[in-house]
Each structure stands twice: as C-alpha cells, then as structure tokens.
Enzyme design. Structure first.
Site, PDB file in Angstrom:
ATOM      1  CD  GLU A   1     -66.293  27.338  29.263  1.00 11.38           C
ATOM      2  OE1 GLU A   1     -66.171  26.898  28.099  1.00 11.38           O
ATOM      3  OE2 GLU A   1     -65.393  27.978  29.847  1.00 11.38           O
TER       4      GLU A   1
ATOM      5  CG  ASP B  58     -66.340  30.258  26.543  1.00  8.17           C
ATOM      6  OD1 ASP B  58     -67.464  30.273  25.999  1.00  8.17           O
ATOM      7  OD2 ASP B  58     -66.088  30.807  27.633  1.00  8.17           O
TER       8      ASP B  58
ATOM      9  CG  ASP C 263     -61.438  30.115  26.509  1.00 10.63           C
ATOM     10  OD1 ASP C 263     -61.778  28.935  26.769  1.00 10.63           O
ATOM     11  OD2 ASP C 263     -61.868  31.081  27.151  1.00 10.63           O
TER      12      ASP C 263
ATOM     13  CG  ASP D 192     -60.075  28.486  31.389  1.00  6.63           C
ATOM     14  OD1 ASP D 192     -59.071  27.790  31.661  1.00  6.63           O
ATOM     15  OD2 ASP D 192     -60.346  29.568  31.946  1.00  6.63           O
TER      16      ASP D 192
END
Ligand code: 0RA
Length: 646
Positions: free
Chosen positions: A433, A506, A508, A510
């Site tokens: 990403e 990541d 998180d 997203d």
C-alpha cells in the site's frame, strides 16, 4: 431390538472387547487432529457438529423434528433431540448396551443403521465416541421405553454404567459434554460460528427446528432456525439484499440410482456467481463431480432454451458457462451413500458416477421448469445474452490492449521491482500500500526472490463491476500482469510467476479496507490462487519499544506492555522509548526487512477459503451499497481505530 430398560451389564461386557475399546479412544486422544481436523477453534466446534450430525440423521430417518443446542456458562455443550433415543438394550453380538457402544467404539454408528446417508471420507461422521474421548466429562441421557437412562464418562472412560434414573414421558437423546483442556488449546465457543452452521443445517434440512441458546450472557440469548422451504428459503436468504430477476427461486429435486439431488437457483442483476455445493450436509468448498455435472447441464439447458426462443439468432455466438452463471446464486445439495472426499481440505466430491446423475437430473428438471415458467426462462436468457455481449466487448478491448502494447505477456508494469530468480516456487511478490512504503520495501527486500509492486490508493471495487471495467483499471491490470496467470477463463495457475503473493497494508482502517478490496479481487477473479494457498497477509509490527541499544517489535498490545515492562525493569540506562507505527512508511527499509519481510523472522498469514459462504457474505456486506455493514466492519476493526486515534 427389544428394549430392556437399563440392564446392569455385569462382567460379560468388559472382557477382551473393552481393551480394544480403550485402545480406540486412546488413539483418538493421541492424534485428535486425525479425527477432528485440529485442536484449535475448528476442532472445538467440530465436537458440536459431530453430535448434532447424529441428531440430524435421526431426523432424516423421520423420527425427530427438534434439536436443541446449548452453550453453558462453563463452555460445556448440551445437544438434545426428540428422536427415538439411542438404543439401551444389549447389542446381540457385542454384549454391551447400544448407547455404550455408540459412545466408546469408533465408527459404531453404522452398526445400527445401514440405511441413512452417513459420511465416510470427510471429517464428519467419525462418531460421538470421538467427542467422548476428547471430553473431560460427558453425560448421555436417553429417554426410551418409558424410562430415563443415564451413563457418564471421563475422557472416554465409563464412570457410571447405564442406569435408569427415572421415568420418561417421550423419547430422545441428550448429550452433555465438556471439551478436555488437556486436548484443546482454546475452550471458548463462538456464537457466530455455531449459529452460522446450525442455520445452514436448518436450511439444508428443511422442516427441522434447531434452537441455539447461549447461557454465557447475562440474559441468555436464543435463536430458533426452522425453514420449511429448505433450499428455496436458503437461496432467498442469500439473495435478500439483491435485485432479483425473477420472483421466486428455480427449484427442483429428484433421485436417481440412490443419489438425491436438491437444487435451488436465483438470478440477480449483479455480475458474480455464488454457487454453494453440499454433499450429505457437508459444504464441498472444493467442488467435485456434482458441481461439474451441474455446470455442464446448466450451460447446455440455457443454450437450448435460448435457441428455442431465437434469442441468439442475430448474435452469432453461443452462451458460455460464465454467461449462464452471471448473477446466479445456487445451492446444490446431493446425498450420496458412499461419498469419496478428496482435495486438500477433503471437501471435493470424487465419486465419478455422480457427475452423470446430476447432469441428467439438471438437464431434465431445469429444462422442464423453464418450459413451464417461460417468463423466468426469458429473464435468465436475457441476462446471459447481455453477459455474452459484455464478454465479447471485453475480449475486443483486451485484444486492443494487447495490440497497443505489442506484447501479450512480456510487458511487466513499470512500478514492479521484480526479483532475479525465475523459479516461481522460490519467488514472492509484495503488493504494498502506497508509494512510500513501496520504496522502503524495494530497498529493504532480498532482491533475489522478493518482488515489490506498490499500489497507489484504493483499488477498484470489483464486487460491483463487470469484467470489462475491472480490466480497464490500471492498478488491477498491473497486479494481473505482474502475477502473470491471467483471470477468469484465461486463468492458468501454472503460469503464476510467484507462489507467494503477500498483501502488505497499513495497520489502520484504510489498510484493512484495501486488504479487503484486494481479497475480494482475488476471491472473485482468481479464486484458484487462494485455493492453491498462494495468497498471504503480511504482519507488520504495531510498535517499536527500545531502551538504549536494546529494541523489540510488538505485534499486539500484550507484547507492547510485556516488552515495555521488561525494558523498564532491565538494567540499562535511559528511559523506555515507545514508537507507534501508524503506517508502513514510517519504518526504514532495514526495519521493514527485519520485522515484516525476512522469512526467518517474519510471520505471514496464509489466506484460506475456509467457508465460501461466509467469505462471500463478508465481501458482499463490505462492498455492497449498504452503509451499515461497512460501519459494523469498521467497528469490528476498532483495534485499528484506537491505534489511529491515540
Ligand atoms: C441407532 C438406532 C436408533 C437410534 C439411534 C441410532 C439414534 C442415535 C442418536 C444420536 C443422537 N440422537 C440419536 N437418536 C437416535 C433407534 C433404533 C430403533 O429404535 O429401532
């Protein structure tokens, strides 16, 4: 069998036979994985399925219509049914009460009932004796012939012989067991896992009431599953959020040469196929001969109906299997007397005779159904013809792309940092990403066997797009060309350029979203890659905890506090420094290598198609137009949210 209530078996039943009995159950305790697959969460839940399967068999024999499953506060389980009750009289040749045989002899089930569809090759059907062997404590209660009988065991050893403990108004069997902590590495039952499977069983066996109760909650919760409509209700439920092209599912069932075939179909205006196949109540994730027979008959029948209605006259092509199945949801349940299960997870039907039987039944009954319901037939044909047109358009677009680039296979995406080795079995590709993490990964990697493909932003939502649009998306195209094995009908596993495809996003919300999008893409366009076990998820650390030269990487909160404590109590000078990684981009190349990419120290999670029904449901809920499920997903991933918000 005559019923003599509660004979005290005396010494006769406990001769040489009981030694074999104990040896059998000892074998189960020595190698539990052989019998229930694993000693983790799956194996733990398998114990419940095993007992419930016996009650379902009793229901299918026409003697039981209600099964109750209760999760108690101590994570013990009760399964009870209103069947005939396991026989309590002495078995004529074995010299033990039937119920004792059932609970202490491996595969004793067949000794009573040769006519039901028992399962031999898969994990199910190993018998309740396996549950007994793996339980710290088990009590069986049988209501039969006016009396309540009971027997108890500890780890498979009889602790109380069969005894009459009272009178009984009706008949039935109750099994209460507590999984053995010496065997299982988790003892906590999951409501969702049990309710999903019990709902599935209630759909597959229409008319049986199954009640699940959870007593671990402050106020016990209970759910009742009863679907008189069977597979028709199953398919209606699966397509409840869709725009269906015909009002009621297509349904037919028939028996031929001892094989029962039950099938329900619904077409909606989406582009994906959702086919779920079962053999004797077992989800055959890997398909098999029943699926092959179904598919060929479906393609043939749809083309025949189309031909009859002149729908293909001006098109000049025939409908492919993919065209016929676009937007289709199907549940196919076959019952086979001696199923052979094959494949990596033993969920692929191997019986060759089943293919022709299913093909013949589907040809005959689907054809007949569509003749009798011409409006449904028209809706399905129209859908398939539009799928075929789109496929033609996509093919032309692809040809154009190929011509433009001049080469069909050799042009690798410019962003790809490929590895130097050429043997796919040794090679891996990281789909990363963001460009900045991609940059660190390129510098940190071992370039001989690790390739890096950075992905920018969100990739296309493939759940809601047709193949021509999917192939038009640049990020998707670079993934397809990098991996090298094509998509859908052009897919060739043998041409995969890497045997490990590692998603690195990541930690998180997203990141979780992008990971889900990527998984959706692989699930829809290249499920074979998941089945082959080629798809992995990288596990980057959440924290770096350091003091002076000493440093640790923590992958969860527990590790973080443990490492912090160790360093704080340690002898070194200075204070403990805690760094929280908000994204992969914050790690330098060396840290990324050490923590997430070095095969000697990293952990990667292999993605499996554990339960296609559930996977598809999740993808569907996450990717659909509905906002609520997505909100729930983000809530369920709150651990990431809290990391983000600190
Ligand atoms: C074999 C024979 C009979 C009943 C059963 C098995 C039976 C087993 C289980 C396990 C859970 N619930 C069950 N219910 C019934 C009855 C034979 C007869 O009555 O003639």
């Amino acid at each position: 069998m005559a019923d003599t209530p509660a004979p005290a078996t005396g010494s006769t039943g406990y001769g040489a036979d009981s030694i074999t009995v104990l040896k059998g159950l000892e074998a189960v305790r020595k190698r539990p994985g052989m019998y229930i697959g694993s000693t983790g969460e799956n194996g733990l839940h398998h114990l419940v399925y095993e007992v419930v399967d016996n009650s379902i068999d009793e229901a299918l024999a026409g003697h039981c219509d209600r099964i109750e499953v209760t999760i108690h506060r101590d994570n013990s389980i009760t399964v009870s049914d209103n069947g005939r009750g396991i026989p309590v009289d002495l078995h004529p040749t074995e010299g033990l009460p039937g119920v004792e045989l059932a609970l202490t002899v491996l595969h004793a089930g067949g000794k009573f009932d040769k006519n039901s569809y028992k399962v031999s090759g898969g994990l199910h059907g190993v018998g309740v004796s396996v549950v007994n062997a793996l339980s710290e404590q088990l009590t069986v209660t049988v209501d039969r012939a006016g009396a309540r009988h009971q027997m108890t065991f500890v780890r498979g050893h009889t602790t109380q012989k069969l005894t009459v403990i009272g009178i009984a108004a009706g008949t039935g069997t109750t099994v209460h067991f507590k999984p053995d902590p010496e065997i299982f590495n988790t003892l906590e039952y999951s409501w969702t896992t049990l309710s999903d499977r019990l709902r599935q069983l209630a759909f597959l066996n229409g008319g049986i009431t199954i009640v699940l109760t959870d007593e671990r909650e402050e106020t016990p919760k209970a759910e009742t599953f009863l679907y008189k409509g069977g597979l028709v209700e199953f398919v209606t439920w699966l397509t409840r959020t869709k725009r269906n092209l015909h009002p009621k599912p297509v349904h037919f069932s028939a028996t031929r040469d001892d094989v029962d075939v039950d099938c329900a179909l619904q077409w909606e205006d989406g582009y994906n196929e959702n086919t779920f196949t079962f053999v004797n109540n077992i989800n055959t994730h890997e398909g098999g001969t029943h699926l092959t027979g179904f598919r060929s008959a479906l393609t043939r029948t749809i083309n025949e109906v189309a031909k009859k209605s002149n729908a293909l006259k001006k098109e000049g092509f025939t409908l492919s299997g993919d065209d016929a199945r676009e937007g289709m949801t199907c549940v196919l349940h076959v019952k086979v007397r001696e199923p052979q299960f094959e494949g990596q997870t033993k969920t692929k039907l191997g019986n060759s005779e089943v293919e022709g039987i299913v093909r013949a039944i589907v040809n005959e009954h689907l054809g007949q159904f569509l003749d009798e319901n011409p409006a449904v037939g028209r809706a399905i044909i129209e859908k398939a013809v539009s799928a075929a047109r789109a496929r033609e358009a996509a093919r032309k677009a692809r040809d154009l792309v190929r011509k433009k680039t001049g080469l069909e296979n050799a042009v690798l995406p410019g962003k790809l940092a490929d590895c130097s080795l050429e043997d796919p079995a040794l090679c891996e590709i990281y789909l990363v990403e963001g460009d900045s993490a991609g940059g660190s990964a390129k510098m940190g990697r071992n370039r001989s066997f690790q390739a890096i493909l950075p992905l920018r932003g969100k990739i296309l939502n493939v759940e809601r797009a047709r193949i021509d649009k999917i192939l038009g998306n640049e990020e998707i195209r670079s993934i397809i060309t990098a991996i090298g094995c094509g998509v859908r009908e052009d897919f060739k596993l043998a041409e995969a350029r890497y045997h490990k495809i590692i998603l690195m996003t990541d930690a998180d919300v997203d990141g979780a979203h992008i990971r889900t999008l990527l998984l959706t893409f692989f699930f829809r366009q290249m499920p074979e890659l998941i089945e082959a076990g080629y798809i992995y998820i990288a596990q980057p650390p959440l924290y770096r905890v350091a003091k002076g030269k000493e440093e640790y990487y923590a992958y969860n909160e527990e590790e973080r506090s443990a490492f912090s404590k160790r360093l704080a109590e340690g002898s070194g000078k200075g204070s403990v420094n805690l760094q929280r990684y908000k994204g992969l981009g914050e790690m330098n190349p060396d840290q990324l290598w050490k923590t997430t990419m070095d095969p000697d120290t990293r952990t990667v999670m292999r993605v499996t198609l554990q339960d296609a029904v559930e996977a598809s449901k999740l993808f569907d809920e996450l990717m659909g137009d509905n906002v609520e499920p997505r909100r729930q997903f983000i809530e369920a991933n709150a651990k990431y949210v809290s990391v983000l918000d600190v």
